[in-house]
Write a protein that holds these residues in place. Structure first.
Motif, PDB file in Angstrom:
ATOM      1  N   THR A 320       0.826  -1.213   0.000  1.00 27.55           N
ATOM      2  CA  THR A 320       0.000   0.000   0.000  1.00 27.55           C
ATOM      3  C   THR A 320       0.853   1.254   0.000  1.00 27.55           C
ATOM      4  OG1 THR A 320      -0.153   0.037   2.419  1.00 27.55           O
ATOM      5  CG2 THR A 320      -1.844  -1.202   1.223  1.00 27.55           C
ATOM      6  N   GLN A 321       2.080   1.152   0.469  1.00 22.07           N
ATOM      7  CA  GLN A 321       3.032   2.258   0.420  1.00 22.07           C
ATOM      8  C   GLN A 321       4.438   1.676   0.386  1.00 22.07           C
ATOM      9  OE1 GLN A 321       2.440   4.426   4.117  1.00 22.07           O
ATOM     10  NE2 GLN A 321       4.017   3.243   5.134  1.00 22.07           N
ATOM     11  N   LYS A 322       5.397   2.490   0.016  1.00 21.71           N
ATOM     12  CA  LYS A 322       6.772   2.020  -0.028  1.00 21.71           C
ATOM     13  C   LYS A 322       7.305   1.844   1.391  1.00 21.71           C
ATOM     14  CE  LYS A 322       6.597   2.190  -4.439  1.00 21.71           C
ATOM     15  NZ  LYS A 322       6.332   0.930  -5.182  1.00 21.71           N
ATOM     16  N   VAL A 323       7.824   0.666   1.666  1.00 20.36           N
ATOM     17  CA  VAL A 323       8.439   0.406   2.969  1.00 20.36           C
ATOM     18  C   VAL A 323       9.899   0.860   2.896  1.00 20.36           C
ATOM     19  CG1 VAL A 323       9.189  -1.396   4.568  1.00 20.36           C
ATOM     20  CG2 VAL A 323       6.908  -1.506   3.526  1.00 20.36           C
ATOM     21  N   VAL A 324      10.302   1.679   3.846  1.00 15.45           N
ATOM     22  CA  VAL A 324      11.652   2.235   3.833  1.00 15.45           C
ATOM     23  C   VAL A 324      12.352   1.923   5.148  1.00 15.45           C
ATOM     24  CG1 VAL A 324      13.070   4.300   3.544  1.00 15.45           C
ATOM     25  CG2 VAL A 324      10.870   4.127   2.355  1.00 15.45           C
ATOM     26  N   THR A 325      13.481   1.217   5.054  1.00  8.18           N
ATOM     27  CA  THR A 325      14.317   0.981   6.228  1.00  8.18           C
ATOM     28  C   THR A 325      15.654   1.674   6.004  1.00  8.18           C
ATOM     29  OG1 THR A 325      15.415  -1.057   5.485  1.00  8.18           O
ATOM     30  CG2 THR A 325      13.215  -1.284   6.438  1.00  8.18           C
ATOM     31  N   VAL A 326      16.293   2.089   7.088  1.00  6.53           N
ATOM     32  CA  VAL A 326      17.549   2.845   6.991  1.00  6.53           C
ATOM     33  C   VAL A 326      18.561   2.249   7.963  1.00  6.53           C
ATOM     34  CG1 VAL A 326      18.645   5.105   7.171  1.00  6.53           C
ATOM     35  CG2 VAL A 326      16.233   4.935   6.469  1.00  6.53           C
ATOM     36  N   CYS A 336      25.437   7.389  22.664  1.00  2.09           N
ATOM     37  CA  CYS A 336      24.368   7.025  21.723  1.00  2.09           C
ATOM     38  C   CYS A 336      23.665   8.244  21.135  1.00  2.09           C
ATOM     39  CB  CYS A 336      23.325   6.164  22.434  1.00  2.09           C
ATOM     40  SG  CYS A 336      23.961   4.629  23.098  1.00  2.09           S
ATOM     41  N   ALA A 337      24.158   9.450  21.417  1.00  2.00           N
ATOM     42  CA  ALA A 337      23.440  10.665  21.028  1.00  2.00           C
ATOM     43  C   ALA A 337      23.213  10.729  19.519  1.00  2.00           C
ATOM     44  CB  ALA A 337      24.206  11.901  21.512  1.00  2.00           C
ATOM     45  N   LYS A 338      24.242  10.414  18.732  1.00  2.00           N
ATOM     46  CA  LYS A 338      24.117  10.546  17.275  1.00  2.00           C
ATOM     47  C   LYS A 338      23.109   9.556  16.706  1.00  2.00           C
ATOM     48  CE  LYS A 338      26.708  10.525  12.933  1.00  2.00           C
ATOM     49  NZ  LYS A 338      28.042  10.398  12.283  1.00  2.00           N
ATOM     50  N   VAL A 339      23.163   8.314  17.133  1.00  3.43           N
ATOM     51  CA  VAL A 339      22.247   7.320  16.578  1.00  3.43           C
ATOM     52  C   VAL A 339      20.815   7.595  17.017  1.00  3.43           C
ATOM     53  CG1 VAL A 339      22.493   5.583  18.421  1.00  3.43           C
ATOM     54  CG2 VAL A 339      21.980   4.855  16.090  1.00  3.43           C
ATOM     55  N   LEU A 340      20.641   8.138  18.216  1.00  2.00           N
ATOM     56  CA  LEU A 340      19.289   8.495  18.664  1.00  2.00           C
ATOM     57  C   LEU A 340      18.758   9.694  17.872  1.00  2.00           C
ATOM     58  CD1 LEU A 340      19.622   8.028  22.530  1.00  2.00           C
ATOM     59  CD2 LEU A 340      18.231   6.661  20.977  1.00  2.00           C
ATOM     60  N   SER A 341      19.633  10.689  17.639  1.00  2.00           N
ATOM     61  CA  SER A 341      19.211  11.847  16.841  1.00  2.00           C
ATOM     62  C   SER A 341      18.850  11.423  15.426  1.00  2.00           C
ATOM     63  CB  SER A 341      20.334  12.892  16.794  1.00  2.00           C
ATOM     64  OG  SER A 341      20.606  13.405  18.076  1.00  2.00           O
ATOM     65  N   GLY A 342      19.678  10.569  14.843  1.00  2.00           N
ATOM     66  CA  GLY A 342      19.386  10.079  13.508  1.00  2.00           C
ATOM     67  C   GLY A 342      18.079   9.304  13.447  1.00  2.00           C
ATOM     68  N   SER A 343      17.817   8.494  14.450  1.00  2.00           N
ATOM     69  CA  SER A 343      16.581   7.712  14.488  1.00  2.00           C
ATOM     70  C   SER A 343      15.365   8.628  14.562  1.00  2.00           C
ATOM     71  CB  SER A 343      16.600   6.749  15.680  1.00  2.00           C
ATOM     72  OG  SER A 343      17.655   5.813  15.572  1.00  2.00           O
ATOM     73  N   ALA A 351      10.535   7.159   7.809  1.00  2.18           N
ATOM     74  CA  ALA A 351      11.134   5.822   7.735  1.00  2.18           C
ATOM     75  C   ALA A 351      10.301   4.838   8.551  1.00  2.18           C
ATOM     76  CB  ALA A 351      12.571   5.853   8.247  1.00  2.18           C
ATOM     77  N   ASP A 352      10.287   3.596   8.107  1.00  2.00           N
ATOM     78  CA  ASP A 352       9.525   2.563   8.800  1.00  2.00           C
ATOM     79  C   ASP A 352      10.346   1.813   9.840  1.00  2.00           C
ATOM     80  OD1 ASP A 352       6.888   2.534   7.301  1.00  2.00           O
ATOM     81  OD2 ASP A 352       8.311   2.327   5.639  1.00  2.00           O
ATOM     82  N   ALA A 353      11.646   1.709   9.638  1.00  2.00           N
ATOM     83  CA  ALA A 353      12.484   0.955  10.578  1.00  2.00           C
ATOM     84  C   ALA A 353      13.934   1.373  10.432  1.00  2.00           C
ATOM     85  CB  ALA A 353      12.349  -0.550  10.339  1.00  2.00           C
TER      86      ALA A 353
END
Length: 610
Positions: A320-326, A336-343, A351-353
């Motif tokens: 029904t829509q494009k699933v996008v994972t990154v 973990c600041a950078k990965v949390l900000s990016g998430s 993004a879906d996941a």
């Protein structure tokens, strides 16, 4: 003597021999040595051991060929000697029984972890070659033993039957008389009989008492003769050697109970010696097989299952829509600041996941299961944890996967993993108890509510199971066949290596369409001409067309990033009508590039829906 064996076992209880590897080890052969190769280089040692067991009272002896298959021997450079080693194993045993009323059983064990990437027919060929060589050497029957996977034993039986010799098929059951996948002893017995085995049974395991319980359950559902070859309990490590404590008298007493339960052939497995066999022979002298009452009752294969679904979690919008994972990189330290900000930014963009690799390129990073749980809790976006086979043995993998389920980390991408030798830790070693195929099977079993031994774990883990796919090869059909095997083992979606060629994408989607699972093509934006050349020439699994490398040539800095983004967007736009989603891999942890691409995809998504 083939028919003679079946006639004999129908009318009297026969005594088998005991351990070969344990005894060779006790005689000074190193554990790391290949015991089967001794048939060629130290035949007198193997011959003397056979004679010890015959003198102790064994009336069925096994050849020293348990691991002499193509998979195991090729791993140590002896693949060309498979036929020679097996033939000589039979010749030595035949020489040992000369002048005695003793049968020779050609021993065939499972192929081991190296079989993971073989097709069923290739597996059958491995067993076919070994069985034929043993038959040529003069064995009276074939003993297929210590199989923990029923399906592999069924294939081995089909190959062994081509020799026309009688077949004994023994399984190595785990706790509760279960096999991998939760198959119960009763179901296994019925399937072995249907596969064409002449004698069925159990060997190895945790010792005589556990095997006795298994034997009773098998006896209730089959009229075939039964074989019992238990271990001598659990070994202890004492002064640099493994010692088994079970006494010959206890072993002989348990052998009598096994005969009372239905066994017609009793011998020993790991840890048993000629003294154990001498005790069995004395205790079982003159006994005949008991008359059994057979009741065909199928048992449940597993506990409560929670299989997961390809339409659950981040894949709920598929179609029904494009699933996008990154993919984002776990930190090399504790910040973990950078990965949390990016998430957070990626979630806001649509993004879906989030994908988290596990120590990519064998370089140490924060554990991705704990980090995945943190991202889920603090950001509220699903995380796909990449789980490798490199860093944990089978025990550790099961523990960590159950822990992941407990933490709510239920999207898993199963990969074999880069070898530890690629990394920076010189003293690190690779484990690889499993590969990606068997890891997917393990995840599927956990979903069904059983562990690797088939023991119940309660409710299923509910994993959504992913697999990797490499389209950047000359023969993509081979990769498609590998993916089909992963799907058969339980894979529910796939993510690919980066693709830059639309023709390659079309071919991939064509070859995988019938598998019926979502396949997300990988998109890795380039950032410079040097980056493009490095990926193309030095990174396995990535192929960048000449045209694209030409466009990136000489570009650096912002110009390189801009051109790389333009190329990625062109690919995505052209693939919108082809692919159901995308797996974005931002270079060098630059999640801002992925944010822009997610927004681009969502904008195109709206246009397509309109």
């Amino acid at each position: 003597m083939g028919n003679a064996f079946l006639d004999r076992i129908a009318g009297e209880v026969l005594v088998g021999d005991g351990a070969i590897g344990t005894m060779l080890y006790a005689k000074g052969v190193a554990l790391e040595a290949n015991f089967e190769h001794l048939n060629l280089v130290r035949p007198e040692l193997v011959l003397a051991l056979h004679r010890e067991y015959i003198d102790a009272g064994a009336r069925v002896i096994e050849t020293n060929s348990f691991g002499a298959n193509l998979v195991k021997l090729s791993a140590i450079g002896l693949g060309a000697k498979v036929a020679d080693i097996n033939r000589q194993a039979a010749v030595l045993a035949r020489r040992a029984v000369d002048g005695h009323q003793v049968f020779v059983a050609g021993s065939i064990g499972p192929l081991g972890r190296g079989k993971g990437e073989l097709s069923e027919e290739e597996i059958r060929d491995c067993f076919r070659v070994q069985a034929a060589a043993l038959a040529e050497g003069g064995v009276d029957l074939l003993m297929l033993e210590t199989f923990a996977e029923l399906e592999e034993l069924e294939v081995a039986i089909s190959a062994a039957k081509e020799t026309g010799l009688p077949i004994i098929a023994n399984l190595a059951f785990g706790e509760g008389a279960r096999l991998a996948g939760g198959i119960e002893a009763e179901s296994a017995a019925i399937r072995l009989e249907a596969a064409g085995a002449d004698v069925i049974g159990a060997n190895c395991g945790a010792g005589p008492l556990q095997l006795l319980a298994t034997l009773k359950r098998m006896a209730a559902v089959t009229s075939l003769p039964l074989a019992a070859y238990p271990n001598s309990g659990f070994p202890e490590y004492v002064d640099g050697r493994y010692i088994y404590r079970t006494t010959p008298q206890y072993f002989a007493d348990m052998a009598k109970e096994m005969v009372a339960a239905g066994a017609s052939l009793v011998g020993g497995c790991c840890g048993t010696t000629p003294e154990h066999i001498r005790g069995i022979a004395a205790g079982l002298a003159g006994l005949k097989p008991v008359v059994r009452t057979v009741t065909r009752v199928e048992s449940d294969a597993a506990g409560t299952a929670s299989a997961g679904s390809a339409g659950a979690g981040f894949l709920a919008g598929w179609g029904t829509q494009k699933v996008v994972t990154v993919e984002l990189d776990p930190p090399k330290g504790l910040d973990c600041a950078k990965v949390l900000s990016g998430s957070r930014a990626l979630k806001e963009a649509g993004a879906d996941a989030i994908n988290l690799a596990e120590n990519p390129l064998a370089r140490v990073r924060m554990g991705n299961i704990a980090l995945a749980s943190l991202i889920r809790n603090e950001v509220g976006i699903e995380v796909i944890a990449h789980i490798t086979c490199r860093d944990r043995n089978l025990i550790g993998l099961q523990s960590d996967l159950m822990g992941a389920s407990l933490l709510g980390v239920t999207s898993i991408l199963a990969v074999t993993g880069d070898p530890a030798s690629l990394g920076e830790e010189a003293s690190a070693s690779s484990v690889f108890d499993l590969n990606s195929f068997s890891l997917i099977k393990l995840l599927s079993d956990l979903n069904r509510g059983v562990n690797a031994l088939g023991s119940p774990i309660g409710t299923g883990t509910g994993f959504t199971i992913g697999a990797a796919f490499n389209p950047n090869v000359q023969k993509m059909e081979v990769q498609a066949a590998r993916l089909a095997k992963k799907v058969a083992n339980g894979a529910q979606f796939a993510q690919t290596q980066p693709i830059y060629d639309l023709d390659r994408l079309d071919r991939m989607l064509e070859l995988t369409a019938e598998l019926g699972i979502p396949v997300l093509p990988g998109v890795l934006p380039l950032v410079s001409g040097r980056n493009a050349e490095f990926l193309h020439n030095e990174v396995p699994g990535i192929v960048i067309p000449d045209e694209i490398r030409g466009r990136m040539a000489g570009k650096t800095g912002e110009e390189g990033v801009k051109e790389g983004l333009a190329i990625a967007k062109e690919f995505i736009e052209a693939a919108m009508e082809r692919a159901g989603g995308f797996y974005l891999i931002p270079p060098f942890g630059k999640y801002e590039i992925a944010v822009e691409l997610v927004k681009f995809i969502r904008g195109k998504d709206k246009k397509f829906k309109a």
